[in-house]
Design a protein around this motif. Sequence first.
Motif, short mmCIF file in Angstrom:
data_model
loop_
_atom_site.label_atom_id
_atom_site.label_comp_id
_atom_site.label_asym_id
_atom_site.label_seq_id
_atom_site.Cartn_x
_atom_site.Cartn_y
_atom_site.Cartn_z
N ASP A 271 0.72 -1.17 0.04
CA ASP A 271 0.06 -0.01 0.05
C ASP A 271 0.96 1.22 -0.13
O ASP A 271 0.41 2.29 -0.61
N ASP B 69 -4.33 4.35 2.53
CA ASP B 69 -3.34 3.58 2.43
C ASP B 69 -2.10 3.58 3.47
O ASP B 69 -1.48 2.57 3.69
N ASP C 292 -5.88 -2.08 2.65
CA ASP C 292 -7.08 -1.38 2.65
C ASP C 292 -7.95 -1.97 1.22
O ASP C 292 -7.38 -2.38 0.33
MG LIG Z 1 -4.28 0.35 -0.95
#
Ligand SMILES: [Mg+2]
Length: 337
Positions: free
Chosen positions: A36, A90, A231
């Motif tokens: 992320d 993120d 996420d």
């Molecule tokens: Mg992400």
Amino acid sequence: MPGSEFNIIQRFFTEPARLLSDRQGHSDIVLGIGDDCAIISPPVIGPPVAPPDNQQLVVSIDTLISGVHFPEQTSPQAIAHKALAVNLSDLAAMGAEPCWFTLALTLPEADESWLASFSSALFKLAEEYNIALIGGDTTRGKLAITIQVAGYVPQGKALLRSGAQVGDIIAVSGELGAASIGLDIVLEKNQKTYHCLSEKQQQAALFALNYPSPKIKEGLLLRNYAHAALDLSDGLLSDLGHILKASAVGADVFLEQLPLAESLQCLAPEQAWERALSGGDDYQLCFTLDSDKWQQLKNIEPHFTAIGVITDTHKLRLLNRSGELFLPRNGGYNHFE
Ligand SMILES: [Mg+2]
């Protein structure tokens, strides 16, 4: 999936690990492309041994384009909120604390009232999450917003996609599927997915789409519990797939355990599962952890929900209560398909 956004970055823009580590002065890059956020360990000036709680910097960037990532009629407030919120999400996925961001804005024209609404919504969210805007750029063109965020995490504490272990519980931080119904409402398509919702429930689905709330607090908590996290931006199936690939494991997901958003109530169970699995834009965290830790964590955060277990099968299986396999029709949102 060939041609997916993920593969383009991987194939063309990932420097070979050898180059990164050999290059003079770049031992500061702890984690490059593929999670992320990237993780950077700024050089320590002073004693040769860094203190154990030394902070690392995590960095991420995301672009939202009008007509692709949000419908063209979206309000400037919603665009600003979402552009920053998806980036904060993120940081949350890494367990990082937000520190600053930069903004690149491409605008068809300098519309003062649009800009005033955009900037006030942007600063409202920035203040809420204590993140500072430290630079920016504007150009003329089709409306697009790029935001780069940075956050801090204590050395070695970042939540990666690669840490899932066989036997881990898989959990999510909250309800799934509402944003995808919000998108149907905005685009006035698939009316059967929302025809039974009250006006208030429809507003809630629209709010979920336009004003996602980044799970920063939850990410900070998960530093002490989770083995792996990310996420949910493109849909649970496709995003959980990233954890499985990075960790070289499989998963069983139990459909009846999925925390379905109230917005999915017009749908039959199988259609509702499809939305919870494949609908994008939920921005909940998905994470894996030891089952003992799960028992502790769910007492602290009762809205977290266990949805499955990590297996050694290298496959993602979706199972109903009777243990039958469920095959969804589509995998997840993909920008380049
Ligand atoms: Mg992400």
